[in-house]
Design an enzyme around this catalytic site. Structure first.
Site: not given
Ligand SMILES: C[C@](O)(C(=O)O)[C@H](CC(=O)O)C(=O)O
Ligand SMILES: [Mg+2]
Length: 558
Positions: A107-108, A179, A217-218, A254, A439
């Site tokens: 998604g990012w 995502d 974002c996480g 998640r 991740n």
């Molecule tokens: C996995 C994630 O949702 C994404 O959109 O790639 C992101 C990216 C990251 O910071 O690794 C997330 O972890 O929220």
């Molecule tokens: Mg994401």
């Protein structure tokens, strides 16, 4: 469900019979081993009724989901992991297909490079909801194209020797996991988003337990989770949509709770242990009221931040069990304080799912009086409650999500092996066969996190713990950035030498098929289609005499 031949007839018995037949088919489907770990809270009839009169079709994405399931099952049995990274375009996926068995769509990455509104931005899932499905469609079409192209070439081989000369085929149909962020809205949005992903080729999707309105974002601050059941309902909705669409979609649940600091509501008792309250009865005015008052008196952002700091210090913000332990430690009448605290903690823990009401009751029994604890006062101005997650919180949530998902994933702030062990053990204590996802984020500083040797073995070590699907979320943009930076720099300095030596020659050395980009793009395949349409000849064929790719002829394997 073939009832369309019925024309205008309005036959009750016949209609019910048609539904009943569909119900039997669905029940047979659900009894397959694929669903051993899956719980459904609705009946086959509920699904049959929602399928309409069109014959049930099998979406290509469902076949890809079957493939993904098998890939992960195999890794699970072997104690290994499918490793992949976020792909951005057809070039990346065709190169990845040679070495990796799944593809990730981040998604990012989509947010910053592929929003369907063309407006770039950080990972807040505020892009149009068809953004990631659209990227999925883009990549899935490319996968199918390159598969068709390869199949034709290999099919035209005139002998085993000629086929051997081509080397083993590349499996371009690599299952895609995409995502789905936090669902882009309420449950109806979750349903529509899932449908889009199934229509556009996703073998699996992941969804996180953040609010869709404040989604981050996480690895960013200010994350707010939704109550446990609300996310369970999202997962049920995803499966329900897939069931209506006759799809074996793989679901990854998640949790962002490990580092979450906010929660939208106190409604779910499973969350109570982690909700922060004020413990100083002298603080009567809530934080929001205090700040509102200050705003009317002209306070600016800096002043408000200072007010918040002072307010939270004075309010004595704690989790309830901490407030209890502090009260016990202050109580002269209790001789063996630790024994009383242990007695409480044995009944009220991160995984006991005890309501705050029951925790208070027990605290009163043990202490002799009610503890002052108020989780309304510290609510932030957006109305959200304060939450203090952690690994055990993620375990609690993953256990709740496990019956409705094929994999569970704890988003973490650091690539910490011991933490991964704790999460895996926590989940597997209740769901021993549940698959885990990890991740391997570029948001972590890997240089600081572990030694080079540990970096080398990290995926394998996690694989042994049951993390069957691991992905570097943003390696697509990072590798592109690095390669383009180096090339642009060298090109400015060395002109065509930079291209000829650092790109073209290296493509030749590494056997990168894009070297012959005309062939890679399918010019020969399309010429074939053109000739076929014209009875075998075409004066306008693109790869005929005069094509520059003739210059690469001695690299015929590419
Ligand atoms: C996995 C994630 O949702 C994404 O959109 O790639 C992101 C990216 C990251 O910071 O690794 C997330 O972890 O929220
Ligand atoms: Mg994401």
């Amino acid at each position: 469900m073939p009832i369309s031949t019925n024309g205008q007839a309005n036959e009750f018995e016949q209609l019910q019979q048609v539904i009943q037949n569909e119900v039997k088919e669905i029940e047979k489907w659900w009894s397959e081993p694929r669903w051993n770990q899956t719980q459904r809270n609705y009946s086959a009839r509920d699904i049959a009724l929602r399928r309409g009169t069109f014959d049930s079709v099998t979406y290509p994405s469902s076949l890809m989901a079957d493939k993904l399931f098998k890939v992960l099952e195999k890794h699970n049995n072997n104690g290994t992991a499918s490793r992949t990274f976020g792909a951005m375009d057809p070039v990346q996926i065709t190169q990845m297909a040679k070495y990796l068995d799944t593809i990730y769509i981040s998604g990012w990455q989509c947010s910053s490079t592929a929003s369907t509104s063309n407006e770039p931005g950080p990972d807040l899932a505020d892009y149009p909801m068809d953004t990631v499905p659209n990227k999925c469609d883009h990549l899935f079409k490319a996968q199918q194209f390159h598969d068709r192209k390869q199949f034709e070439v290999r099919g035209n081989a005139t002998s085993q020797a000629a086929l051997d000369d081509m080397g083993p085929p590349i499996d371009y149909l690599t299952p895609i996991v995409a995502d789905a962020d936090a669902g882009h809205g309420g449950l109806t949005a979750v349903y529509k988003l899932t449908k889009m992903f199934i229509e556009r080729g996703a073998a699996g999707i992941h969804m996180e337990d953040q609010t869709s309105t404040n989604k981050k974002c996480g690895h960013m601050a200010g994350r707010c989770v939704i109550p446990v059941q609300e996310h369970v309902n999202r997962l049920i909705t995803i499966r329900m949509c897939a069931d209506v669409m006759n799809s074996n979609l793989v679901i990854v649940a998640r949790s962002d709770s490990e580092a979450a600091t906010l929660i939208s509501s106190t409604i779910d008792t499973r969350d109570h242990y982690f909700i922060v309250g004020a413990t100083n009865p002298e603080v009567e005015l809530s934080l929001a009221e205090t700040q509102d008052l200050a705003i009317t008196q002209g306070a600016d952002g800096k002043k408000l931040a200072q007010i918040e700091k002072e307010w939270t210090e004075k309010a004595g913000l704690k989790l309830f069990h901490e407030a209890f332990a502090d009260a016990v430690n202050k109580e002269d009448k209790i001789a063996n304080k630790q024994a009383v605290i242990d007695q409480f903690n044995a009944k009220v823990g991160p995984l006991t799912e005890t309501s705050n009401r029951d925790a208070r009751k027990l605290a009163k029994e043990l202490l002799g009086y009610d503890i002052y604890f108020n989780w309304e006062l510290p609510r932030v101005r957006e109305g959200l409650y304060r939450y203090r997650g952690g690994t055990q919180c993620a375990v609690m949530r993953a256990r709740a999500f496990a019956p409705y998902a094929d994999l569970v994933w704890m988003e973490s702030n650091y690539p910490d092996y011991q933490q991964a062990v704790e999460f895996a053990e926590g989940v597997k204590a209740v769901y021993p066969n549940k698959w885990l996802a990890y991740n391997l984020s570029p948001s972590f500083n890997w240089q600081k996190a572990m030694s080079v040797d540990e970096q080398h073995t990290f995926i394998d070590r996690l694989g042994k713990l049951g993390y069957v699907w691991q992905f570097i979320t943003l390696a697509g943009i990072h590798t592109t950035a690095l390669a383009i930076n180096a090339f642009a720099r060298d090109f400015r300095q060395d002109g065509m030498k930079a291209y000829a030596q650092n790109v073209q020659q290296k493509e030749m050395d590494d056997g990168v098929d894009v070297l012959k980009h005309q062939k890679w793009s399918g010019a020969e395949y399309i010429d074939g289609v053109l000739k076929l349409a014209q009875g075998g000849v075409s004066a306008t064929a693109a790869m005929g005499e005069g094509v520059t790719e003739e210059q690469f002829k001695d690299k015929s394997k590419l």
